[in-house]
Design an enzyme around this catalytic site. Structure first.
Site, short mmCIF file in Angstrom:
data_model
loop_
_atom_site.label_atom_id
_atom_site.label_comp_id
_atom_site.label_asym_id
_atom_site.label_seq_id
_atom_site.Cartn_x
_atom_site.Cartn_y
_atom_site.Cartn_z
N ASP A 7 0.85 -1.19 0.00
CA ASP A 7 0.00 0.00 0.00
C ASP A 7 0.89 1.24 0.00
O ASP A 7 2.05 1.19 0.45
CB ASP A 7 -0.93 0.02 1.22
CG ASP A 7 -1.96 1.14 1.11
OD1 ASP A 7 -2.75 1.13 0.15
OD2 ASP A 7 -1.97 2.03 1.97
N GLU A 9 0.83 5.76 0.52
CA GLU A 9 0.16 7.03 0.79
C GLU A 9 0.83 8.09 -0.08
O GLU A 9 2.03 7.98 -0.38
CB GLU A 9 0.24 7.41 2.27
CG GLU A 9 -0.45 6.44 3.21
CD GLU A 9 -1.95 6.32 3.00
OE1 GLU A 9 -2.55 7.27 2.43
OE2 GLU A 9 -2.51 5.29 3.38
N HIS A 57 -4.39 10.84 6.01
CA HIS A 57 -3.29 10.06 6.60
C HIS A 57 -2.53 10.78 7.71
O HIS A 57 -1.78 10.13 8.45
CB HIS A 57 -2.31 9.58 5.53
CG HIS A 57 -1.81 10.67 4.61
ND1 HIS A 57 -1.11 11.76 5.05
CD2 HIS A 57 -1.89 10.79 3.26
CE1 HIS A 57 -0.76 12.51 4.02
NE2 HIS A 57 -1.24 11.96 2.92
N HIS A 152 -5.37 6.66 7.72
CA HIS A 152 -4.74 5.72 6.81
C HIS A 152 -3.23 5.71 7.04
O HIS A 152 -2.63 6.72 7.43
CB HIS A 152 -5.02 6.10 5.35
CG HIS A 152 -6.43 5.88 4.94
ND1 HIS A 152 -6.78 5.41 3.69
CD2 HIS A 152 -7.60 6.07 5.61
CE1 HIS A 152 -8.10 5.33 3.61
NE2 HIS A 152 -8.61 5.73 4.77
N ASP A 157 -2.39 -0.27 6.55
CA ASP A 157 -3.37 -0.72 5.56
C ASP A 157 -2.91 -1.99 4.85
O ASP A 157 -3.73 -2.83 4.50
CB ASP A 157 -3.63 0.40 4.55
CG ASP A 157 -4.47 1.52 5.13
OD1 ASP A 157 -4.83 1.44 6.33
OD2 ASP A 157 -4.77 2.49 4.41
#
Length: 238
Positions: A7, A9, A57, A152, A157
Site C-alpha cells: 500500500d 500514501e 493520513h 490511513h 493498511d
C-alpha cells in the site's frame, strides 16, 4: 509462492497534478503465510501534501522533510519486491504512482515488468458485484479488525489488506502457534486428534456447484493474469 501485500500514501490523488508517494508499506507472504518480514519507508516528496490528503493520513510536511527521497531508496525497494506477486487494493492507483516514481528516479522498467500484480479490488468486485468494496467495507464483510485505523497508513493498511485478502481467497495455508513453529523447523507438542470411529461423510458437488466453482476460478485467473493455484495443484491448469 512469494507475495508482497503493498500500500502507498501520497501527497494527493492525481498524478497529473504532480503528486508523489510519501509512504510505502509492504507485508511479505510465503505460500500464503506471514513471514514477519516487512518493508516500510516514509519519503520526502519534494512538494507539499494537499490538505485533503493530510486529513486522510495525517503525515505532515514537517515530518516528511527529514525522510529520504524515493530515488534514495529505489534500489532497496526493488530488491525487496523483485519477482514477487504484488497484492494491492485498487492496484491501478498505486502502480501508477510507483511507475512515475521509478521513471523519475531513472528506472525505465515498469513495476509490472518485475512483479506480477494482483488487484484485490477487482477480485472483490467480481465476488460482491453491486456492493461497496472499499477496504473498510471488506473488513466489515470478512470480520477483519480495523478498529485501529483512525487514519490511513501504508503499513497499517497493508497489514489489514493481508487479512482481508487471505479471508477473501480462502484463508491462510496454516494457522496457529504450531504452524509457526513448524515453519521454523521446531518440534510441535500438539497431539493428533482422536476421532475414534467417527465417519466423516463425503459430499460430492453437483454439476451446478462445479460450474460455479469453475466460474470463480476463471475470475481469479483473469484478475491475477495467471493460473489459479487450485487448478495448478490439481493438474487442471493450462
Amino acid at each position: 509462492m512469494r507475495q508482497i501485500v503493498l500500500d502507498t500514501e501520497t501527497t494527493g490523488l492525481e498524478l497529473t497534478d504532480g503528486h508523489r508517494i510519501i509512504e510505502i508499506g509492504c507485508v511479505e507472504l510465503m505460500h500464503r503465510r506471514l513471514t514477519g518480514h516487512n518493508w516500510h519507508r516514509y519519503l520526502r516528496p519534494g512538494r507539499d501534501v494537499d490538505p485533503g490528503a493530510l486529513a486522510v493520513h495525517g503525515i505532515t510536511n514537517e515530518f516528511l522533510s527529514t525522510q529520504p527521497t524515493f530515488a534514495e531508496i529505489a534500489e532497496e525497494f526493488l530488491a525487496f519486491v523483485d519477482g514477487a506477486e504484488l497484492v494491492i487494493h485498487n492496484a491501478e492507483f498505486d502502480v501508477g504512482f510507483i511507475n512515475a516514481e521509478l521513471r523519475a528516479a531513472g528506472f525505465p522498467q515498469a513495476i509490472a515488468e518485475r512483479c506480477r500484480v494482483f488487484d484485490t479490488l477487482m477480485l472483490a468486485r467480481r465476488m460482491h458485484p453491486g456492493q461497496r468494496n472499499s477496504l473498510d467495507a471488506l473488513c466489515k464483510r470478512y470480520n477483519v479488525d480495523n478498529s485501529g485505523r483512525d487514519l490511513h497508513g501504508a503499513l497499517l493498511d497493508a497489514r489489514i489488506l493481508t487479512d482481508v485478502y487471505l479471508a477473501m481467497s480462502g484463508g491462510q495455508a496454516a494457522l496457529g502457534l504450531d504452524a509457526a513453529a513448524a515453519e521454523r523447523g521446531a518440534a510441535t507438542t500438539a497431539a493428533p486428534a482422536n476421532r475414534g470411529a467417527v465417519r466423516i461423510p463425503v459430499i460430492r458437488p453437483s454439476a451446478i456447484e462445479l460450474a460455479a466453482h469453475e466460474k470463480s476460478l476463471d475470475a481469479v485467473e483473469r484478475a491475477s493474469h495467471g493460473p489459479a493455484i487450485f487448478r495448478a495443484g490439481s493438474g487442471r491448469g493450462a
